[in-house]
Design an enzyme around this catalytic site. Structure first.
Site, PDB file in Angstrom:
ATOM      1  N   SER A 166      16.182 -52.608  22.018  1.00 14.62           N
ATOM      2  CA  SER A 166      15.227 -52.426  20.865  1.00 14.62           C
ATOM      3  C   SER A 166      15.261 -50.685  20.732  1.00 14.62           C
ATOM      4  O   SER A 166      16.088 -50.090  20.823  1.00 14.62           O
ATOM      5  CB  SER A 166      13.794 -52.950  21.356  1.00 14.62           C
ATOM      6  OG  SER A 166      12.968 -53.125  20.214  1.00 14.62           O
TER       7      SER A 166
ATOM      8  N   ASP B 234      17.185 -62.727  16.032  1.00  9.44           N
ATOM      9  CA  ASP B 234      16.508 -61.486  15.811  1.00  9.44           C
ATOM     10  C   ASP B 234      16.339 -61.016  14.287  1.00  9.44           C
ATOM     11  O   ASP B 234      17.340 -60.512  13.691  1.00  9.44           O
ATOM     12  CB  ASP B 234      17.020 -60.466  16.769  1.00  9.44           C
ATOM     13  CG  ASP B 234      16.409 -59.076  16.850  1.00  9.44           C
ATOM     14  OD1 ASP B 234      15.548 -58.884  16.018  1.00  9.44           O
ATOM     15  OD2 ASP B 234      16.675 -58.345  17.739  1.00  9.44           O
TER      16      ASP B 234
ATOM     17  N   HIS C 164      13.659 -61.517  18.562  1.00 11.67           N
ATOM     18  CA  HIS C 164      14.069 -59.975  19.123  1.00 11.67           C
ATOM     19  C   HIS C 164      13.903 -59.933  20.630  1.00 11.67           C
ATOM     20  O   HIS C 164      14.608 -59.236  21.270  1.00 11.67           O
ATOM     21  CB  HIS C 164      13.432 -59.187  18.297  1.00 11.67           C
ATOM     22  CG  HIS C 164      13.452 -57.688  18.720  1.00 11.67           C
ATOM     23  ND1 HIS C 164      14.501 -56.994  18.893  1.00 11.67           N
ATOM     24  CD2 HIS C 164      12.375 -56.821  19.467  1.00 11.67           C
ATOM     25  CE1 HIS C 164      14.384 -55.926  19.253  1.00 11.67           C
ATOM     26  NE2 HIS C 164      13.089 -55.584  19.778  1.00 11.67           N
TER      27      HIS C 164
END
Lengths: 377, 198
Positions: A148, A314, A347
């Site tokens: 991320s 995601d 995610h």
């Protein structure tokens, strides 16, 4: 919040020019390390944390008393095995776990800096952490790894320092924040700033905390970390501790209760202003813009080996955006591997127990470490 | 399999840049890494196989040759290898063109549908051939565009693709294919290996 715990910390005295134009110096960067640095200093891995992470990657987090945020990945006999690797993780600039951020006390006033803190970028975060690597006297890292926002830092790190890491593993990330990403971050910021206790960012002066706003921000963001399928399977329309609807606005549904809980525990460990500053840094991230619109230019000089990973479910940083990184790397002939891991955990997959992810990541890191070391001999 | 790997390896010069398209579990990549060159990449469509390769430390990208070869710059590899997968593409002609763009030279190996054992099955049994080399039934085969050594040979000459070397394999017997023995090799070999260039 902001309990004083013995955190490892360095004070960076070298002046650092921030992207906003301001120059800072004598600022703290808090960090933690795991495992031992070998005598050749060839086993160091720098892990970058995501938006709400901190330096406590593994083991027990001394502040929350919970497991470190990447305990599935980092630790003894884990994919990044601390019996073998020396793992470093720093709290990002702008954070609230000891590094220079809006909750840092301004020595001249004795008060928190609040929104007088300068706007920072992913680039600034990475440049500050590079100072830590220099302080630890590590000439070349074996790897830089992160998911991320941590992945964004991986990309920025290699772009800034093309010969300082042998291996780079950006996971579930993007080279540029999309309109949708910015939109969700803006929603979170507005929730915080709409809380009357925010006081333009100087809440600590009034012993206040915009915890309602911060909790809503976290709740909204949390939804983006999951997948529709995951939510449906885990919660569906299940009711919370009741047999029927109550015809009111209490948390009738489990999903409501779950989100409220996520929001409430978050405010105990995270600073609202840090949330504003770090989400802003993510929104400003556009690596290709830094290279005149050509992302591959960012990697032109690098000899670093890349492994890009995305997850099927995601939708925050979807496979297509991760693939753009792969395409840019390929177009400059960089050494890049890529796989999209099957997972319905959204995610958040990179933080969770997703066996095929953990196995592939661990095996890859270990075989690459072996191959690189053999080659050197 | 080993014979095919040996032949491919012999076609490749040392320390060159190689891309293995449809690299499967990375067996050929490993073989070439040990024998010819460290600078080798793979492209593979199956997630499971990509993960297998990456676990061995091989540099492999999950992707589809029909859409993902475009991302590599022109002539960015000295050799691009396509081992026994041409027949599985929706559009083999497009794939060959892409391979010839990305690679300075291309090595294509073809399970020969003209092999006499294959022909006999269709002729006498009246069923779609199932052999050691082509183990699938008609209803589950990934092979959409089977061709013969002769088909591919003719394809190259029609499309003005230069054939540098063409080798026929029968069991472990290796021989060269040329215009005059083409019909015989097409009947007598289970695999054709071509080194081509645009």
């Amino acid at each position: 919040m902001n309990k004083i715990i013995d955190t490892k910390k360095i004070i960076i005295s070298n002046p650092l020019k921030l992207d906003c134009g301001k120059e800072i110096n004598n600022f703290p960067i808090a960090y933690e390390t795991y495992g031992e640095l070998n005598s050749e200093k060839s086993n160091a891995i720098l892990v970058f944390h995501a938006l709400t992470g901190d330096q406590y990657v593994s083991g027990k987090n001394p502040i929350t008393n919970k497991d470190g945020w990447w305990s599935y990945v980092v630790g003894e006999n884990k994919p990044i095995d601390t019996n073998k690797f020396f793992v470093i993780c720093a709290n990002v600039m702008g954070g609230c776990m000891g590094s220079y951020g809006p909750s840092t006390i301004n020595e001249s006033t004795g008060k928190q800096i609040g929104t007088d803190f300068p706007i920072i970028t992913i680039n600034d975060m990475v440049n500050a952490q590079y100072e830590l690597i220099k302080y630890l006297e590590i000439e070349k890292l074996f790897a830089v790894v992160g998911g991320s926002m941590g992945g964004m830092q991986v990309l920025q790190f290699v772009a800034n320092f093309p010969d300082k890491a042998k291996l780079a593993i950006p996971i579930a990330c993007t080279s540029s924040h999309s309109a949708q990403n910015i939109a969700f971050n803006e929603l979170g910021r507005q929730a915080i700033m709409a809380d009357s206790k925010w006081e333009n960012g100087f809440y600590s002066n009034y012993k206040l905390n915009p915890d309602k706003g911060l909790a809503v921000a976290r709740m909204a963001a949390h939804i983006t970390y999951l997948s529709e399928k995951g939510l449906q399977e885990k919660f569906g329309r299940k009711l919370q501790d009741r047999d029927s609807l109550r015809y009111g606005f209490e948390a009738d549904f489990q999903i409501e209760s779950y989100l409220r809980y996520q929001g409430s525990v978050f405010v105990d460990r995270f600073d609202a202003n840090s949330y504003l500053y770090i989400t802003r840094a993510m929104d400003y991230f556009d690596l290709s813009k830094q290279y005149k619109g050509n992302l591959s230019e960012a990697f032109k000089k690098t000899k670093t080996k890349f492994f890009v990973i995305s997850f099927t479910s995601d939708w925050l940083y979807p496979t297509s955006e991760n693939r753009e990184i792969v395409i840019a790397l390929n177009s400059v002939g960089a050494d890049v591997g890529f796989v999209e891991i099957e997972s319905d955990k959204g995610h958040d997959s990179f933080l969770l127990d997703v066996p095929s992810f953990l196995k592939t990541l661990g095996d890859y890191i270990n075989s690459t470490y072996k191959i690189i070391n053999e080659r050197r001999i | 399999m080993k014979e095919e790997f040996n032949i491919i390896s012999n076609l490749i010069e040392e320390n060159t840049r190689v891309l293995d398209v449809g690299c499967g579990n990375g067996d050929l990549m490993k073989f070439l890494q040990e024998n010819k060159t460290k600078d080798i990449r793979g492209l593979e469509i199956s997630k499971e196989k990509v993960q297998n390769c990456l676990s061995k430390g091989l540099t492999v990208i999950e992707g589809n040759a029909e859409s993902d070869l475009k991302q590599f710059p022109k002539s960015s590899f000295d050799y691009v290898i396509l081992s026994q997968t041409l027949q599985a593409f929706l559009n083999p002609e497009l794939v060959i063109n892409e391979l010839l763009k990305v690679g300075k030279k291309v090595i294509v190996t073809i399970p020969n549908f003209g092999y006499w054992r294959v022909r006999l099955q269709l002729l006498f049994k009246g069923t779609m051939p199932v052999t050691e080399n082509l183990p699938h039934e008609w209803y589950n085969t990934p092979n959409l565009h089977m061709c013969t050594i002769k088909d591919f040979y003719n394809f190259c000459s029609t499309k003005n693709i230069k054939i540098y070397k063409s080798i026929a394999l029968k069991k472990s017997r290796i021989s060269e294919i040329n215009k005059s023995n083409l019909n015989y090799k097409n009947l007598d070999s289970h695999l054709g290996i071509f080194l081509i260039e645009s």
